[in-house]
Design a protein around this motif. Structure first.
Motif, PDB file in Angstrom:
ATOM      1  N   LYS A 675       0.665   9.044 -10.743  1.00 31.79           N
ATOM      2  CA  LYS A 675       1.682   8.212 -10.110  1.00 31.79           C
ATOM      3  C   LYS A 675       2.970   9.009  -9.852  1.00 31.79           C
ATOM      4  O   LYS A 675       3.604   8.851  -8.801  1.00 31.79           O
ATOM      5  CB  LYS A 675       1.993   6.993 -10.981  1.00 31.79           C
ATOM      6  CG  LYS A 675       0.811   6.035 -11.153  1.00 31.79           C
ATOM      7  CD  LYS A 675       1.157   4.894 -12.102  1.00 31.79           C
ATOM      8  CE  LYS A 675      -0.037   3.972 -12.323  1.00 31.79           C
ATOM      9  NZ  LYS A 675       0.266   2.876 -13.282  1.00 31.79           N
ATOM     10  N   VAL A 676       3.338   9.850 -10.782  1.00 30.30           N
ATOM     11  CA  VAL A 676       4.536  10.670 -10.596  1.00 30.30           C
ATOM     12  C   VAL A 676       4.345  11.655  -9.448  1.00 30.30           C
ATOM     13  O   VAL A 676       5.254  11.870  -8.633  1.00 30.30           O
ATOM     14  CB  VAL A 676       4.890  11.411 -11.908  1.00 30.30           C
ATOM     15  CG1 VAL A 676       6.044  12.386 -11.683  1.00 30.30           C
ATOM     16  CG2 VAL A 676       5.254  10.409 -13.007  1.00 30.30           C
ATOM     17  N   VAL A 677       3.159  12.235  -9.362  1.00 31.35           N
ATOM     18  CA  VAL A 677       2.868  13.147  -8.241  1.00 31.35           C
ATOM     19  C   VAL A 677       2.970  12.403  -6.916  1.00 31.35           C
ATOM     20  O   VAL A 677       3.540  12.907  -5.937  1.00 31.35           O
ATOM     21  CB  VAL A 677       1.465  13.773  -8.414  1.00 31.35           C
ATOM     22  CG1 VAL A 677       1.073  14.544  -7.157  1.00 31.35           C
ATOM     23  CG2 VAL A 677       1.438  14.684  -9.623  1.00 31.35           C
ATOM     24  N   LEU A 678       2.453  11.177  -6.873  1.00 30.80           N
ATOM     25  CA  LEU A 678       2.509  10.410  -5.637  1.00 30.80           C
ATOM     26  C   LEU A 678       3.948  10.015  -5.295  1.00 30.80           C
ATOM     27  O   LEU A 678       4.291   9.884  -4.112  1.00 30.80           O
ATOM     28  CB  LEU A 678       1.633   9.166  -5.743  1.00 30.80           C
ATOM     29  CG  LEU A 678       1.136   8.599  -4.408  1.00 30.80           C
ATOM     30  CD1 LEU A 678       0.254   9.622  -3.704  1.00 30.80           C
ATOM     31  CD2 LEU A 678       0.380   7.295  -4.597  1.00 30.80           C
ATOM     32  N   CYS A 679       4.797   9.834  -6.305  1.00 33.01           N
ATOM     33  CA  CYS A 679       6.221   9.595  -6.036  1.00 33.01           C
ATOM     34  C   CYS A 679       6.834  10.784  -5.298  1.00 33.01           C
ATOM     35  O   CYS A 679       7.605  10.606  -4.336  1.00 33.01           O
ATOM     36  CB  CYS A 679       6.978   9.344  -7.344  1.00 33.01           C
ATOM     37  SG  CYS A 679       6.680   7.736  -8.095  1.00 33.01           S
ATOM     38  N   ALA A 680       6.495  11.997  -5.741  1.00 36.53           N
ATOM     39  CA  ALA A 680       6.997  13.190  -5.049  1.00 36.53           C
ATOM     40  C   ALA A 680       6.459  13.264  -3.625  1.00 36.53           C
ATOM     41  O   ALA A 680       7.178  13.657  -2.695  1.00 36.53           O
ATOM     42  CB  ALA A 680       6.597  14.449  -5.834  1.00 36.53           C
ATOM     43  N   VAL A 681       5.201  12.861  -3.430  1.00 36.50           N
ATOM     44  CA  VAL A 681       4.609  12.856  -2.089  1.00 36.50           C
ATOM     45  C   VAL A 681       5.346  11.866  -1.191  1.00 36.50           C
ATOM     46  O   VAL A 681       5.628  12.161  -0.020  1.00 36.50           O
ATOM     47  CB  VAL A 681       3.111  12.515  -2.166  1.00 36.50           C
ATOM     48  CG1 VAL A 681       2.532  12.308  -0.774  1.00 36.50           C
ATOM     49  CG2 VAL A 681       2.343  13.622  -2.884  1.00 36.50           C
ATOM     50  N   MET A 682       5.688  10.701  -1.712  1.00 35.54           N
ATOM     51  CA  MET A 682       6.410   9.707  -0.913  1.00 35.54           C
ATOM     52  C   MET A 682       7.799  10.208  -0.522  1.00 35.54           C
ATOM     53  O   MET A 682       8.238  10.029   0.622  1.00 35.54           O
ATOM     54  CB  MET A 682       6.505   8.383  -1.678  1.00 35.54           C
ATOM     55  CG  MET A 682       5.185   7.635  -1.791  1.00 35.54           C
ATOM     56  SD  MET A 682       5.339   5.977  -2.517  1.00 35.54           S
ATOM     57  CE  MET A 682       5.579   6.381  -4.249  1.00 35.54           C
ATOM     58  N   LEU A 683       8.495  10.826  -1.454  1.00 38.78           N
ATOM     59  CA  LEU A 683       9.823  11.360  -1.144  1.00 38.78           C
ATOM     60  C   LEU A 683       9.739  12.465  -0.093  1.00 38.78           C
ATOM     61  O   LEU A 683      10.552  12.526   0.834  1.00 38.78           O
ATOM     62  CB  LEU A 683      10.481  11.887  -2.420  1.00 38.78           C
ATOM     63  CG  LEU A 683      11.073  10.844  -3.363  1.00 38.78           C
ATOM     64  CD1 LEU A 683      11.490  11.487  -4.676  1.00 38.78           C
ATOM     65  CD2 LEU A 683      12.257  10.142  -2.712  1.00 38.78           C
ATOM     66  N   ARG A 684       8.765  13.331  -0.260  1.00 34.55           N
ATOM     67  CA  ARG A 684       8.578  14.404   0.725  1.00 34.55           C
ATOM     68  C   ARG A 684       8.227  13.823   2.101  1.00 34.55           C
ATOM     69  O   ARG A 684       8.760  14.262   3.122  1.00 34.55           O
ATOM     70  CB  ARG A 684       7.472  15.332   0.244  1.00 34.55           C
ATOM     71  CG  ARG A 684       7.052  16.409   1.230  1.00 34.55           C
ATOM     72  CD  ARG A 684       8.060  17.505   1.348  1.00 34.55           C
ATOM     73  NE  ARG A 684       7.510  18.664   2.032  1.00 34.55           N
ATOM     74  CZ  ARG A 684       8.146  19.813   2.192  1.00 34.55           C
ATOM     75  NH1 ARG A 684       9.358  19.979   1.723  1.00 34.55           N
ATOM     76  NH2 ARG A 684       7.579  20.828   2.828  1.00 34.55           N
ATOM     77  N   GLY A 685       7.336  12.846   2.121  1.00 36.43           N
ATOM     78  CA  GLY A 685       6.942  12.253   3.390  1.00 36.43           C
ATOM     79  C   GLY A 685       8.075  11.526   4.083  1.00 36.43           C
ATOM     80  O   GLY A 685       8.136  11.497   5.322  1.00 36.43           O
TER      81      GLY A 685
END
Length: 729
Positions: A675-685
């Motif tokens: 979930k934390v990794v996906l948070c970084a993906v959302m911010l990057r996106g």
């Protein structure tokens, strides 16, 4: 001394590791700080206390702020305050909301440039009351520096001869952009411009305006001693027509320079306009005229865009809330949600393209509610993919209404400003494009949505989940899903129930959802060459220039990095986050390599390079973390489902394949680390669809912008010449 030098060296290395202060880095800081602060509030607001874990709280906050819409907890289980917090984050994370503050910031810088001038002039008038009731300020060169000459002007009925005999007193002013004039009126004393006729104001208070939009005198030719630009104001358009901006007369100006060599403002737009609304070979006085045009455009946009942002949501939320409350209150009531609140939340979520819904089943309960689906579809388009189209249509329509409903001399300044925005939109706003590029966006919008719509209808033939719908519902549902899949994030049919071909198509569409607008945005950048890293003044290392270390120039690059003093961590940090924007590459060291460059190809290449390794690494890390879940249920936790979720998060879309026994997103069943990794993906996106930091529409006005615009023009011309020479050779 050695200790001091060591401190300076350490300080230099630390500064090299930090990102530059520009639009991209400030944008990252805004979202990171807001998400961290809001996640603590959200976590502390759980009832019972901490019933929603902090990782889930962080995930939901990041998902709302980045307009992604994925949820690891059903929103119906949250407290009302938590739902309101997500509602506010959806609004404050909107791209339009951020662009409003960009416009206001640039407008504010223009205004603060001449506040000191106004203050100094008022002080001068207080000390010298004999100057008369009407004064004119203008820039003139004085001993190699800029100064402000105060030329006492006559009353309205005085003859020009009186002006010619007036004396002047210089007031130093170090401002390259603004040229102001001041006159006493009983109109409001605010900084800006007035549409009122000068004859309607008696001489009492002060009113400040740009000199390129003065209240001109009836004489066609300016009196001796007053420059043409200071006497009259003009705006040009793409048809090279020039009209006077004044409250008395509106006559075309002669295109030639007069006997004193003073410029004709008509030439500003007739001869100097180049590609992407780039102006070149302008004098300082002409630049001030152009600065006045841009300031007035920002003033109009500072009103139009906030009205667009709030009115669409206000009307949409009320329309949805009223309809749901009156015609379909059962679905929200089953989830413990007030029908009005559902309509308001879903309306804001649709306009800002979040995809979050207070209903556990998203929009499935409204499969046959045509009014709800059509209204939300319009909100989705108005807030994202069709925003540049709708905004230009509104500005064009306003100009046409003013032209038909008002006289030639009424609202003349507003008409000219609207025409300037339509002719040169990328000088003043990020998501407003010229006519040709806007029509291209219309074509791409229709094409991509048609592909999704037709695929939904054809590729689901024989699918029980779709065949069970009535024909009317199937058509409307397919259209809504086509509109929502590219950015909206809502769904009317559970994604796992769709055939695999449709799911693969949706994965592709989620990834390319931002491409049409983003490529257009970067291709119309005033500083296109600079944003692509083509700098004419970059030094070429001798080892690369001589070719002694091979064509790759690895040794020269290593030497450059060594001389810069940037640590390895700092270099990785800079290249990882691309602080100057997607598609910006390292400045070329071989000018000849740019002779056949394709700008659009470079932008697409930069976008792919920016995206692919993030997506690949994220999928690899998450699949590794979720190995235990995969072994327990390889169908649900398949690699394709992980890819679908990651692409949805990176595209800030939010549709999900879900879980078999839960109504929240597929990522709700992941481990905390995933979930934390996906948070970084959302911010990057969220940051992949931004204009580059070198975009004129997000930069504050200053002298360096004019220099860079001239340099880009020389670059474009030299690249064109080299390309012609290459082809002829």
């Amino acid at each position: 001394m050695a200790h001091s030098a060591g401190n300076e060296s350490a300080s230099s290395r630390l500064r090299a590791m930090l990102p530059p202060v520009n639009f991209i880095s400030i944008h990252y800081a805004y979202f990171i700080v807001v998400c961290m602060f809001a996640s603590l509030i959200f976590w502390a607001s759980s009832n019972p206390a901490h019933s929603i874990s902090y990782p889930d709280s962080l995930f939901l906050v990041v998902s709302a702020a980045t307009e992604t819409g994925l949820n690891t907890v059903n929103l119906s289980e949250m407290t009302t305050w938590q739902q309101i917090l997500l509602f506010l984050l959806i609004i404050f994370g909107s791209a339009i909301w951020v662009s409003i503050w960009t416009v206001l910031a640039r407008k504010h810088v223009f205004e603060t440039r001449f506040k000191d001038v106004v203050r100094a002039d008022r002080l001068r008038r207080a000390n010298r009351p004999s100057l008369g009731s009407l004064s004119r300020l203008r820039f003139m060169p004085s001993q190699g520096r800029r100064s402000l000459n105060v030329i006492p002007s006559p009353a309205i009925n005085d003859t020009p001869d009186v002006v010619g005999k007036s004396t002047s007193s210089p007031v130093n002013l170090d401002d390259p952009i603004l040229n102001v004039h001041e006159h006493h009126t009983q109109c409001t004393g605010t900084t800006g411009f007035s549409d009122k006729n000068e004859s309607q104001c008696s001489p009492t208070l002060a009113h400040i305006a740009f000199a390129e939009s003065p209240h001109s005198s009836p004489e066609k030719h300016p009196p001796t001693g007053i420059s043409t630009a200071a006497q009259y104001g003009y705006l040009g358009s793409l048809n090279n027509a020039t009209r006077r901006i004044g409250s008395h007369r509106h006559e075309p100006m002669e295109p030639e320079r007069n006997e004193k060599g003073e410029f004709s403002v008509r030439s500003l737009f007739a001869r100097a306009a180049g590609r992407n609304a780039q102006f070149h070979d302008l004098s300082r006085e002409e630049r001030r005229v152009l600065g006045g045009c841009e300031y007035r455009a920002l003033r109009v946009l500072a009103v139009v865009i906030p009205l667009y942002f709030f009115l669409w949501q206000l009307i949409g939320c009320i329309a949805l809330g009223a309809w749901i409350n009156h015609h379909r209150p059962e679905p929200p009531l089953r989830n413990g949600i007030n029908p009005w609140w559902l309509g308001i939340f879903n309306g804001a979520s649709a306009f800002n393209n979040s995809g979050m819904s207070l209903l556990d089943l998203n929009m499935i309960p409204f499969q046959d509610s045509y009014y709800v689906l059509v209204t939300m579809g319009l909100l989705i388009l108005a807030g994202n993919t069709a925003f540049p189209i709708f905004l230009r249509l509104i500005l064009w329509g306003l100009l046409q209404v003013l032209a038909v409903a008002t006289g030639e001399t009424e609202f003349h300044e507003l008409k000219e400003t609207l025409q300037f925005i339509l002719d040169y939109p990328r000088r003043v706003y990020t998501n407003l494009f010229p006519q040709r590029q806007t029509w291209w966006l219309v074509f791409m919008l229709i094409l991509l949505n048609s592909v999704d719509w037709v695929a939904f209808e054809l590729l689901n033939i024989g699918n029980p989940a779709v065949e069970s719908l009535s024909k009317g519902s199937r058509v409307i549902d397919g259209l809504f899903q086509a509109v929502a899949v590219r950015s909206g994030g809502f769904y009317v049919i559970a994604i796992p129930s769709l055939y695999i071909g449709v799911q693969v198509l949706y994965t592709i569409m989620m990834y390319i959802s931002c491409f049409p607008v983003v490529i257009t945005l970067r291709h119309t950048n005033v500083y296109e060459e600079r944003s692509l890293g083509i700098y004419s003044g970059d030094p070429v290392p001798s080892d690369i220039e001589s070719g002694s270390h091979g064509p790759s120039g690895v040794t020269g690059l290593a030497r450059q990095l060594s001389h810069s003093g940037t640590s390895a961590i700092g270099r990785v940090f800079h290249h990882t986050f691309t602080w100057h924007g997607v598609g910006v590459r390292t400045p070329s060291t071989n000018p000849a390599a740019n002779s056949r460059i394709s700008f659009i190809g470079q932008q697409i290449q930069g976008q792919l390079a920016h995206d692919m390794w993030w997506l690949g690494v994220a999928v690899l890390v998450i699949v590794t973390i979720e190995t235990s879940n995969f072994l327990a249920d390889p169908v649900t936790f398949s690699v394709f489902n992980v890819i679908f979720e990651v692409v949805s998060a990176y595209g800030c879309v939010g549709i999900s394949v879900g879980l078999p026994n839960a109504n929240y997103s597929f990522s709700g069943g992941w481990h905390t680390a995933s979930k934390v990794v996906l948070c970084a993906v959302m911010l990057r996106g969220r940051h992949r669809n931004l204009p580059v930091a070198l975009d004129r529409a997000v930069r504050l006005p200053g002298d360096e912008m004019h220099d860079e615009e001239e340099e880009d023009h020389r670059l474009r011309r030299s690249v064109t010449i080299r390309g012609v020479g290459f082809n002829e050779g």
